[in-house]
Write an enzyme that holds these catalytic residues in place. Sequence first.
Site, PDB file in Angstrom:
ATOM      1  N   SER A 139       7.612  -7.924  -5.155  1.00 47.06           N
ATOM      2  CA  SER A 139       6.422  -7.534  -5.909  1.00 47.06           C
ATOM      3  C   SER A 139       6.788  -7.431  -7.381  1.00 47.06           C
ATOM      4  CB  SER A 139       5.899  -6.178  -5.407  1.00 47.06           C
ATOM      5  OG  SER A 139       4.905  -5.660  -6.281  1.00 47.06           O
ATOM      6  N   TYR A 152       7.913   2.831  -3.358  1.00 51.42           N
ATOM      7  CA  TYR A 152       7.619   1.461  -2.921  1.00 51.42           C
ATOM      8  C   TYR A 152       8.239   0.478  -3.906  1.00 51.42           C
ATOM      9  CZ  TYR A 152       4.905  -2.821  -2.145  1.00 51.42           C
ATOM     10  OH  TYR A 152       4.522  -4.132  -1.930  1.00 51.42           O
TER      11      TYR A 152
END
Length: 203
Positions: A139, A152
């Site tokens: 990501s 995360y």
Amino acid sequence: MNITNKTILVTGGGSGIGFEIAKLLSQKGNKIIITGRTEAKLQKAASQLNNVTGITADVNNKADVDHLVARINTEFGGLDILINNAGHAYAYKLGEGVDASAKAAEEMQTNYLSVIRLTEKLLPLLSASDEAAIVNVTSIVAFVPGINLPTYAASKAALHSYSQALRYTLAKTTQIKVFELMPPLVNTELSAEIGGGQWHPAL
């Protein structure tokens, strides 16, 4: 790299980015295997696509992973491309009483440690392919963590680092290519609680 007539595994393929990847690759004449933890959801996804087989498996469960690898070997005779897409995220801000360590442990297990285990288990099958690849879905938050996805982002940063090390290592010993997919915030079930596809500068 040729991406037709391949056998491809997509973890977390029952919805979101994984489902769309499976859909696109199935249209190119590949045999697709999708995995997920929920049988009904996975089979519903597989039924909507051509050349797609759903195998229920939790990437965090060693027995499930061993069973998945065995089925790929016996039923498909090998594997050409592994797409590590399964993910888990908590949207919260660091501070007192948020139990960040527990949240981080779950995210790190799914987003990082499970990838290492599954990849290692599948390396013999991938090594036997004439043209193989591993795709790790990380990501952009691996580089821009913000404040709403702190742990995360850390798990994806770890996966980014692992992907680089894996690429350098395999380039010296095998024909396996290692790619990293770094999507922005997209409108999926995973990102629903943090606004889906609506980017927010504070993330």
